[in-house]
Scaffold this motif. Structure first.
Motif, PDB file in Angstrom:
ATOM      1  N   THR A   1       0.850  -1.195   0.000  1.00 24.49           N
ATOM      2  CA  THR A   1       0.000   0.000   0.000  1.00 24.49           C
ATOM      3  C   THR A   1       0.883   1.242   0.000  1.00 24.49           C
ATOM      4  O   THR A   1       2.102   1.180   0.221  1.00 24.49           O
ATOM      5  CB  THR A   1      -0.899   0.059   1.253  1.00 24.49           C
ATOM      6  N   VAL A   2       0.222   2.376  -0.236  1.00 24.12           N
ATOM      7  CA  VAL A   2       0.917   3.664  -0.205  1.00 24.12           C
ATOM      8  C   VAL A   2       1.605   3.844   1.146  1.00 24.12           C
ATOM      9  O   VAL A   2       2.791   4.198   1.218  1.00 24.12           O
ATOM     10  CB  VAL A   2      -0.095   4.805  -0.479  1.00 24.12           C
ATOM     11  N   LEU A   3       0.882   3.567   2.229  1.00 24.95           N
ATOM     12  CA  LEU A   3       1.445   3.742   3.565  1.00 24.95           C
ATOM     13  C   LEU A   3       2.633   2.804   3.794  1.00 24.95           C
ATOM     14  O   LEU A   3       3.669   3.215   4.337  1.00 24.95           O
ATOM     15  CB  LEU A   3       0.357   3.497   4.623  1.00 24.95           C
ATOM     16  N   GLU A   4       2.499   1.549   3.352  1.00 26.86           N
ATOM     17  CA  GLU A   4       3.607   0.597   3.522  1.00 26.86           C
ATOM     18  C   GLU A   4       4.837   1.047   2.742  1.00 26.86           C
ATOM     19  O   GLU A   4       5.969   0.916   3.216  1.00 26.86           O
ATOM     20  CB  GLU A   4       3.170  -0.804   3.073  1.00 26.86           C
TER      21      GLU A   4
ATOM     22  N   TYR B   1       1.100  16.039   0.536  1.00 29.77           N
ATOM     23  CA  TYR B   1       0.738  15.219  -0.619  1.00 29.77           C
ATOM     24  C   TYR B   1      -0.689  14.720  -0.462  1.00 29.77           C
ATOM     25  O   TYR B   1      -0.919  13.534  -0.206  1.00 29.77           O
ATOM     26  CB  TYR B   1       1.705  14.034  -0.748  1.00 29.77           C
ATOM     27  N   PRO B   2      -1.681  15.644  -0.621  1.00 29.98           N
ATOM     28  CA  PRO B   2      -3.065  15.275  -0.346  1.00 29.98           C
ATOM     29  C   PRO B   2      -3.570  14.110  -1.204  1.00 29.98           C
ATOM     30  O   PRO B   2      -4.355  13.295  -0.714  1.00 29.98           O
ATOM     31  CB  PRO B   2      -3.855  16.557  -0.662  1.00 29.98           C
ATOM     32  N   SER B   3      -3.086  13.997  -2.440  1.00 28.42           N
ATOM     33  CA  SER B   3      -3.591  12.907  -3.282  1.00 28.42           C
ATOM     34  C   SER B   3      -3.129  11.553  -2.728  1.00 28.42           C
ATOM     35  O   SER B   3      -3.802  10.542  -2.898  1.00 28.42           O
ATOM     36  CB  SER B   3      -3.146  13.083  -4.728  1.00 28.42           C
ATOM     37  N   LEU B   4      -1.980  11.531  -2.053  1.00 26.22           N
ATOM     38  CA  LEU B   4      -1.519  10.289  -1.420  1.00 26.22           C
ATOM     39  C   LEU B   4      -2.275  10.041  -0.121  1.00 26.22           C
ATOM     40  O   LEU B   4      -2.599   8.919   0.233  1.00 26.22           O
ATOM     41  CB  LEU B   4      -0.017  10.359  -1.125  1.00 26.22           C
ATOM     42  N   LYS B   5      -2.565  11.147   0.585  1.00 29.85           N
ATOM     43  CA  LYS B   5      -3.225  11.027   1.883  1.00 29.85           C
ATOM     44  C   LYS B   5      -4.593  10.345   1.741  1.00 29.85           C
ATOM     45  O   LYS B   5      -5.004   9.581   2.604  1.00 29.85           O
ATOM     46  CB  LYS B   5      -3.394  12.408   2.504  1.00 29.85           C
ATOM     47  N   ARG B   6      -5.256  10.641   0.615  1.00 29.56           N
ATOM     48  CA  ARG B   6      -6.576  10.039   0.393  1.00 29.56           C
ATOM     49  C   ARG B   6      -6.489   8.560   0.074  1.00 29.56           C
ATOM     50  O   ARG B   6      -7.492   7.876   0.052  1.00 29.56           O
ATOM     51  CB  ARG B   6      -7.272  10.752  -0.781  1.00 29.56           C
ATOM     52  N   ARG B   7      -5.280   8.074  -0.264  1.00 27.56           N
ATOM     53  CA  ARG B   7      -5.173   6.704  -0.779  1.00 27.56           C
ATOM     54  C   ARG B   7      -4.153   5.856  -0.028  1.00 27.56           C
ATOM     55  O   ARG B   7      -3.561   4.960  -0.616  1.00 27.56           O
ATOM     56  CB  ARG B   7      -4.776   6.754  -2.263  1.00 27.56           C
ATOM     57  N   THR B   8      -3.988   6.114   1.243  1.00 30.11           N
ATOM     58  CA  THR B   8      -2.915   5.427   1.989  1.00 30.11           C
ATOM     59  C   THR B   8      -3.075   3.908   2.000  1.00 30.11           C
ATOM     60  O   THR B   8      -2.090   3.189   2.105  1.00 30.11           O
ATOM     61  CB  THR B   8      -2.844   5.900   3.454  1.00 30.11           C
ATOM     62  N   THR B   9      -4.317   3.416   1.904  1.00 27.30           N
ATOM     63  CA  THR B   9      -4.525   1.966   2.018  1.00 27.30           C
ATOM     64  C   THR B   9      -4.616   1.278   0.659  1.00 27.30           C
ATOM     65  O   THR B   9      -4.887   0.089   0.574  1.00 27.30           O
ATOM     66  CB  THR B   9      -5.819   1.666   2.806  1.00 27.30           C
ATOM     67  N   VAL B  10      -4.384   2.047  -0.401  1.00 23.96           N
ATOM     68  CA  VAL B  10      -4.494   1.518  -1.763  1.00 23.96           C
ATOM     69  C   VAL B  10      -3.141   0.932  -2.190  1.00 23.96           C
ATOM     70  O   VAL B  10      -2.089   1.442  -1.799  1.00 23.96           O
ATOM     71  CB  VAL B  10      -4.907   2.696  -2.695  1.00 23.96           C
TER      72      VAL B  10
END
Ligand SMILES: Nc1ncnc2c1ncn2[C@@H]1O[C@H](COP(=O)(O)OP(=O)(O)O)[C@@H](O)[C@H]1O
Ligand SMILES: [Mg+2]
Length: 246
Positions: A94-97, A123-132
């Motif tokens: 994921t993005v967060l990992e 990086y708001p576009s990443l913040k919305r997708r941390t689990t993707v």
């Protein structure tokens, strides 16, 4: 102020020497660009500076601290990270990992989580997708993720290998603007780019490599005109010169 100095780097693969004694200096808060035809050894040089490939000869240091042939995580701890060609995000994580991977050399795990939280605000576009899964992001977003991941270790210098490769023209400008913004935090950038037209005006210093050797070193003001750039390139390979400036 810090200075990254690579002196007389020789390296290659197997028995094949690719980089034949290249020296490079980069200052914090500045953008140092490396240009040169395809296959001339730009990525190989970056890898040797970052410790991803052993240097056969030569020395890398930040100020007085020698980094040559230290283990990669120690080089990161001393403030030098590389973003490889294509970004190098892990598509199944994921993005967060992925962001956490950027903190692997940081001893204090809580610090890593704090830094990631702060970075995600930028990086708001990443913040919305941390689990993707990172692999499902667009090319531009993956490059943003790769940049953000490089920042988790709070580096003094970042080596960027073609950050704009494969991006649409609008995203090229956006990505290069992000890169430029990093210098305002005092980070030193060493950037390989094929996009000379966009990158040259941002550069504080530039190097042109050909066939594993330095062919030109100076500031953008030292480049007289496109004809001179062509000539520097053409010394080796006129086809790539035309590509580079088209
Ligand atoms: N992993 C590798 N193993 C063997 N040869 C390689 C490897 N990576 C690159 N090369 C060779 O090293 C030369 C320089 O490659 P590279 O540094 O990727 O060039 P550039 O980044 O300037 O396009 C090329 O001839 C390429 O084929
Ligand atoms: Mg390359």
């Amino acid at each position: 102020m810090s200075r990254l100095i690579a002196s007389d780097i020789v390296t290659g693969y197997g028995k094949q020497e690719i980089v034949h004694g290249v020296s490079l200096t980069a200052d914090s808060g500045e953008i140092t660009c490396i240009f040169g035809p395809n296959g001339c050894g730009k990525s190989t040089l970056l890898k040797a500076i970052a410790g991803a490939l052993p240097a056969w000869r030569g020395e890398v240091r930040i100020d007085e601290r020698a980094l040559s042939n230290l283990p990669a995580h120690m080089i990161v701890r001393h403030g030098l990270v590389m973003m490889p060609q294509g970004g190098g995000v892990f598509p199944r994580l994921t993005v967060l990992e992925n962001l956490r991977m950027g903190g692997y050399a940081v001893v204090d795990g809580r610090l890593v989580e704090q830094r990631i939280e702060t970075l995600l605000e930028e990086y708001p576009s990443l913040k919305r997708r941390t689990t993707v899964a990172a692999g499902s992001l667009s090319g531009g977003e993956q490059m943003m993720l790769a940049l953000a991941r490089a920042l988790v270790s709070e580096p003094r210098f970042i080596l960027l290998d073609e950050p704009s490769a494969g991006l649409s023209p609008a995203l090229v400008s956006q990505t290069l603007e992000r890169v430029q913004a990093l210098t305002r935090h005092g980070i030193g950038i060493v950037m390989v780019e094929q996009n000379i037209r966009e990158a040259l005006p941002m550069a504080d210093r530039l190097y042109i490599l050909a066939a594993g050797e330095t062919r030109f070193e100076g500031t953008p003001q030292d480049v007289r005109d496109d004809a001179q750039l062509m000539e520097i390139y053409m010394g080796q390979d006129s086809a790539s010169a035309t590509d580079a400036l088209s």
